[in-house]
Scaffold this motif. Structure first.
Motif, PDB file in Angstrom:
ATOM      1  N   ASN A  50       0.844  -1.198   0.000  1.00  0.00           N
ATOM      2  CA  ASN A  50       0.000   0.000   0.000  1.00  0.00           C
ATOM      3  C   ASN A  50       0.873   1.238   0.000  1.00  0.00           C
ATOM      4  O   ASN A  50       1.804   1.346   0.789  1.00  0.00           O
ATOM      5  CB  ASN A  50      -0.923   0.008   1.218  1.00  0.00           C
ATOM      6  CG  ASN A  50      -1.825   1.228   1.253  1.00  0.00           C
ATOM      7  OD1 ASN A  50      -1.640   2.129   2.068  1.00  0.00           O
ATOM      8  ND2 ASN A  50      -2.805   1.266   0.376  1.00  0.00           N
ATOM      9  N   VAL A  51       0.593   2.176  -0.903  1.00  0.00           N
ATOM     10  CA  VAL A  51       1.249   3.480  -0.925  1.00  0.00           C
ATOM     11  C   VAL A  51       0.216   4.517  -0.513  1.00  0.00           C
ATOM     12  O   VAL A  51      -0.917   4.497  -0.998  1.00  0.00           O
ATOM     13  CB  VAL A  51       1.809   3.805  -2.322  1.00  0.00           C
ATOM     14  CG1 VAL A  51       2.345   5.228  -2.362  1.00  0.00           C
ATOM     15  CG2 VAL A  51       2.899   2.809  -2.709  1.00  0.00           C
ATOM     16  N   PHE A  52       0.604   5.415   0.384  1.00  0.00           N
ATOM     17  CA  PHE A  52      -0.347   6.412   0.866  1.00  0.00           C
ATOM     18  C   PHE A  52       0.368   7.703   1.209  1.00  0.00           C
ATOM     19  O   PHE A  52       1.584   7.736   1.401  1.00  0.00           O
ATOM     20  CB  PHE A  52      -1.114   5.889   2.088  1.00  0.00           C
ATOM     21  CG  PHE A  52      -0.229   5.552   3.272  1.00  0.00           C
ATOM     22  CD1 PHE A  52      -0.004   6.468   4.291  1.00  0.00           C
ATOM     23  CD2 PHE A  52       0.379   4.308   3.361  1.00  0.00           C
ATOM     24  CE1 PHE A  52       0.805   6.164   5.370  1.00  0.00           C
ATOM     25  CE2 PHE A  52       1.198   3.987   4.437  1.00  0.00           C
ATOM     26  CZ  PHE A  52       1.413   4.916   5.449  1.00  0.00           C
TER      27      PHE A  52
ATOM     28  N   PHE B 129      -0.630  -1.187 -10.901  1.00  0.00           N
ATOM     29  CA  PHE B 129      -0.099   0.169 -11.088  1.00  0.00           C
ATOM     30  C   PHE B 129       1.361   0.123 -11.511  1.00  0.00           C
ATOM     31  O   PHE B 129       1.802   0.894 -12.370  1.00  0.00           O
ATOM     32  CB  PHE B 129      -0.239   0.955  -9.781  1.00  0.00           C
ATOM     33  CG  PHE B 129       0.497   2.265  -9.765  1.00  0.00           C
ATOM     34  CD1 PHE B 129      -0.104   3.407 -10.258  1.00  0.00           C
ATOM     35  CD2 PHE B 129       1.790   2.357  -9.252  1.00  0.00           C
ATOM     36  CE1 PHE B 129       0.577   4.623 -10.261  1.00  0.00           C
ATOM     37  CE2 PHE B 129       2.474   3.565  -9.244  1.00  0.00           C
ATOM     38  CZ  PHE B 129       1.867   4.699  -9.753  1.00  0.00           C
ATOM     39  N   GLU B 130       2.128  -0.802 -10.917  1.00  0.00           N
ATOM     40  CA  GLU B 130       3.564  -0.867 -11.170  1.00  0.00           C
ATOM     41  C   GLU B 130       3.905  -1.316 -12.586  1.00  0.00           C
ATOM     42  O   GLU B 130       5.073  -1.258 -12.999  1.00  0.00           O
ATOM     43  CB  GLU B 130       4.249  -1.782 -10.153  1.00  0.00           C
ATOM     44  CG  GLU B 130       3.784  -3.219 -10.169  1.00  0.00           C
ATOM     45  CD  GLU B 130       2.570  -3.501  -9.299  1.00  0.00           C
ATOM     46  OE1 GLU B 130       2.388  -4.658  -8.911  1.00  0.00           O
ATOM     47  OE2 GLU B 130       1.812  -2.537  -9.017  1.00  0.00           O
TER      48      GLU B 130
ATOM     49  N   TYR C  47      -4.196  10.447   0.340  1.00  0.00           N
ATOM     50  CA  TYR C  47      -4.506   9.640  -0.831  1.00  0.00           C
ATOM     51  C   TYR C  47      -3.882   8.267  -0.657  1.00  0.00           C
ATOM     52  O   TYR C  47      -2.874   8.104   0.037  1.00  0.00           O
ATOM     53  CB  TYR C  47      -4.161  10.304  -2.158  1.00  0.00           C
ATOM     54  CG  TYR C  47      -2.724  10.548  -2.537  1.00  0.00           C
ATOM     55  CD1 TYR C  47      -1.804   9.509  -2.700  1.00  0.00           C
ATOM     56  CD2 TYR C  47      -2.302  11.847  -2.850  1.00  0.00           C
ATOM     57  CE1 TYR C  47      -0.515   9.751  -3.116  1.00  0.00           C
ATOM     58  CE2 TYR C  47      -1.012  12.097  -3.271  1.00  0.00           C
ATOM     59  CZ  TYR C  47      -0.119  11.045  -3.403  1.00  0.00           C
ATOM     60  OH  TYR C  47       1.161  11.295  -3.825  1.00  0.00           O
ATOM     61  N   CYS C  48      -4.547   7.273  -1.250  1.00  0.00           N
ATOM     62  CA  CYS C  48      -4.146   5.874  -1.119  1.00  0.00           C
ATOM     63  C   CYS C  48      -4.107   5.230  -2.498  1.00  0.00           C
ATOM     64  O   CYS C  48      -5.047   5.369  -3.272  1.00  0.00           O
ATOM     65  CB  CYS C  48      -5.127   5.109  -0.231  1.00  0.00           C
ATOM     66  SG  CYS C  48      -5.322   5.796   1.421  1.00  0.00           S
ATOM     67  N   LEU C  49      -3.040   4.522  -2.778  1.00  0.00           N
ATOM     68  CA  LEU C  49      -2.872   3.829  -4.047  1.00  0.00           C
ATOM     69  C   LEU C  49      -3.168   2.351  -3.834  1.00  0.00           C
ATOM     70  O   LEU C  49      -2.553   1.705  -2.993  1.00  0.00           O
ATOM     71  CB  LEU C  49      -1.446   4.026  -4.559  1.00  0.00           C
ATOM     72  CG  LEU C  49      -1.126   3.649  -6.002  1.00  0.00           C
ATOM     73  CD1 LEU C  49       0.195   4.292  -6.420  1.00  0.00           C
ATOM     74  CD2 LEU C  49      -1.034   2.142  -6.220  1.00  0.00           C
ATOM     75  N   ASN C  50      -4.123   1.837  -4.593  1.00  0.00           N
ATOM     76  CA  ASN C  50      -4.539   0.438  -4.465  1.00  0.00           C
ATOM     77  C   ASN C  50      -4.180  -0.321  -5.737  1.00  0.00           C
ATOM     78  O   ASN C  50      -4.760  -0.081  -6.801  1.00  0.00           O
ATOM     79  CB  ASN C  50      -6.056   0.360  -4.231  1.00  0.00           C
ATOM     80  CG  ASN C  50      -6.496   1.197  -3.053  1.00  0.00           C
ATOM     81  OD1 ASN C  50      -6.164   0.897  -1.917  1.00  0.00           O
ATOM     82  ND2 ASN C  50      -7.226   2.270  -3.314  1.00  0.00           N
ATOM     83  N   THR C  51      -3.201  -1.209  -5.636  1.00  0.00           N
ATOM     84  CA  THR C  51      -2.809  -2.055  -6.756  1.00  0.00           C
ATOM     85  C   THR C  51      -3.107  -3.498  -6.407  1.00  0.00           C
ATOM     86  O   THR C  51      -3.338  -3.829  -5.246  1.00  0.00           O
ATOM     87  CB  THR C  51      -1.315  -1.863  -7.084  1.00  0.00           C
ATOM     88  OG1 THR C  51      -0.996  -2.547  -8.283  1.00  0.00           O
ATOM     89  CG2 THR C  51      -0.425  -2.363  -5.948  1.00  0.00           C
TER      90      THR C  51
END
Length: 385
Positions: free
Chosen positions: A193-195, A288-289, A321-325
């Motif tokens: 998780n990236v946030f 995403f990656e 903000y949160c990145l969901n992959t």
């Protein structure tokens, strides 16, 4: 070409929070197709009296910022860094672990106060094999490990992503992509998780613009539910759930904010939090990656635009903000997952009803939120100048 969802013939003034009072007053509940959770929308709650005066936390100015250029020794050695020369704007790798004196534009370091232990130094199979589990009937526990990193977005002491050069913002998203790939390659990592936390109310402890990455050796149950619902939709319809939602949102238009050839931004139908914006690719992409440089550039610029509009609508508002992959631990042969970034200001507090019921109350309808973003976007559009 970038454009807002509804192009208007004349420039519109930047909207303010008072626009929220124009929502219709009735309450309704909406189902989130991804999580299966219901959200209650109660626009009339924006009229509630408030006797509490928010007091901004004191910012310590006599303490050296660990993220500023020159203070690299305060943080652990960098695991990733790149520099954009002022003249050519060309990327080059910098081995900061050995040459901390080298210039950098974006720098990634292990979190000095990690939420989880280092999976690479712990047993890689402890959790998966069950050796790390402790089961005593009703009370179960287990070892949690992985990685926790900080993405320092600028060597300068900037507070907002919108203060960065556009090339730096692109580089920030390259760091996300590279570090997700790194953790995906580590055996035992199940979830990444990236946030980003901006402001005290959003959980930030430092003002210097930065974001974080947490990798775990287990998948959180709410994420598992989303994966299950996406898989079920794909199995029953043959289509990606998010792709279907995007097609429906583009047709309806009322919750769309902006769109270009690659990326869309819209306010989700059942947003749990007010003014939430979702950014994702129009074309189906589970990871995403795996975005190429052109798509990644479009994503970074769309996120930049959304945050700049949010800062005009709600100056000084804390946000996340949160990145969901697609999680590494998910076996998804049907390719049902579709990545996204959720951006949401912290305008309301989670209170007793939400904690006890698990059902959020949102005082801002997504249609009203999207209209505010569109007005702001139209007012700042180069076509209007």
């Amino acid at each position: 070409m970038f454009e807002t969802a509804h192009e208007q013939s004349t420039a519109q003034p930047s909207p303010t929070a008072t626009d929220l009072s124009n929502q219709h007053p009735s309450s309704e509940s909406r189902l989130d197709p991804y999580s299966g959770n219901w959200t209650i929308f109660a626009p009339q709650r924006t009229e509630r009296p408030d006797e509490f005066v928010d007091q901004a936390p004191t910012i310590k100015t006599d303490v050296a910022c660990p993220f500023c250029r020159g203070n690299e020794a305060i943080t652990p050695p960098a695991v990733w860094a790149r520099h954009i020369p002022e003249t050519a704007r060309l990327f080059r790798n910098v081995t900061c672990c050995e040459e901390e004196e080298e210039p950098w534009s974006v720098r990634v370091v292990p979190n000095k106060y990690p939420a989880v232990g280092d999976l690479q130094s712990d047993s890689k199979t402890a959790f998966d094999s069950g050796a790390g589990r402790r089961d005593s009937g009703l009370f179960q526990s287990g070892c949690v490990s992985g990685g926790h990193e900080v993405i320092i977005e600028s060597p300068r002491h900037f507070h907002s992503l919108t203060q960065l050069d556009i090339a730096e913002i692109d580089l920030v998203f390259q760091a996300y992509r590279d570090r997700i790939k790194h953790y995906r390659s580590i055996e035992g990592i199940q979830y990444i998780n990236v946030f980003k936390n901006v402001g005290y109310d959003a959980g930030a402890s430092l003002t210097h613009s930065h974001s974080q990455l947490v990798a775990l050796n287990q998948i959180p149950r709410p994420v598992e539910r989303i994966v299950e619902r996406m898989s079920h939709h794909r199995a029953s319809t043959g289509c990606c759930l998010r792709c279907d939602v995007i097609r429906a949102e583009r047709k309806a238009k009322e919750r769309m904010i902006a769109c270009d050839e690659t990326v869309i931004a819209y306010c989700p139908f059942a947003s749990q939090l007010p003014m939430m914006v979702r950014v994702t690719t129009l074309e189906h992409q589970s990871h995403f990656e795996n975005l190429d440089d052109r798509a990644l550039e479009s994503v970074s610029r769309m996120v930049f635009r959304v945050i700049s509009w949010l800062e005009k609508i709600r100056p000084g508002t804390a946000y996340n903000y949160c990145l969901n992959t697609c999680p590494p631990g998910v076996n998804d042969p049907s390719d049902s997952f579709h990545w996204s970034i959720d951006i949401f200001p912290r305008m309301s507090h989670v209170a007793g009803f939400e904690w006890s019921s698990g059902c959020m109350i949102n005082p801002v309808l997504p249609e009203a939120a999207a209209a505010m973003f569109r007005k702001c976007a139209a007012a700042n559009s180069p076509r209007r100048r």
